[in-house]
Design a protein around this motif. Structure first.
Motif: not given
Length: 161
Positions: A134-136, A152-157, A93-96
């Motif tokens: 496993x984060x959304x 950190x907050x997951x902004x985009x996946x 995954x590429x995660x922002x």
């Protein structure tokens, strides 16, 4: 040394390991064997620089071949394009992510052998990757870094097409 987690690697990463192995085995090692054979025929080996260097280089190549062979044997190739649940962070995954100061960072979770911090490719077993697994979108994750704890907050996946 056995690790508690699989040695995940992308198909591209595995191909790079394979290409390096094939190059060492098919090109570099035969060339060094030829040099050592030629140098051995020149007489006194104790003061023969070509012979001594060649033997040393051959040991290095053999060590590298053994290391690469073990990595490939232990590798579990995972194609991120085939990830079933693309709403959560998994391998490939590429995660922002955004920290408490709203600084955004884009990271891609890759195999430990594919890590490239400058390109944003972080190893699957790194602290940030472990926290993100496993984060959304919208999830908050705490990470213990050498500089201290960060949230950190997951902004985009995103996954590759």
């Amino acid at each position: 040394m056995t690790t508690p987690y699989p040695n995940y690697i992308s198909p591209e990463g595995f191909a790079k390991l394979r290409a390096e192995y094939d190059h060492l085995l098919g090109v570099e090692r035969p060339a060094i064997v030829e040099v050592v054979s030629w140098a051995a025929g020149n007489g006194d080996r104790s003061e023969n620089g070509d012979y001594l260097y060649g033997r040393k280089r051959m040991r290095e190549i053999d060590f590298q071949l053994k290391r690469l062979s073990k990595k490939m044997k232990d590798a579990k190739v995972v194609d991120a394009r085939q990830q079933g649940d693309k709403s959560r962070v998994y391998f490939g995954a590429t995660v922002t992510i955004a920290d408490e100061d709203d600084n955004h960072r884009i990271v891609t979770l890759v195999g430990n052998d594919e890590t490239d911090i400058e390109a944003g490719r972080i190893g699957w077993s790194s602290p940030i990757a472990r926290a993100l697994r496993g984060a959304a979108i919208g999830d908050l994750r705490r990470v213990m870094l050498p500089s201290g704890e960060k949230e950190y907050e997951v902004m985009a996946i995103r996954y590759p097409d």
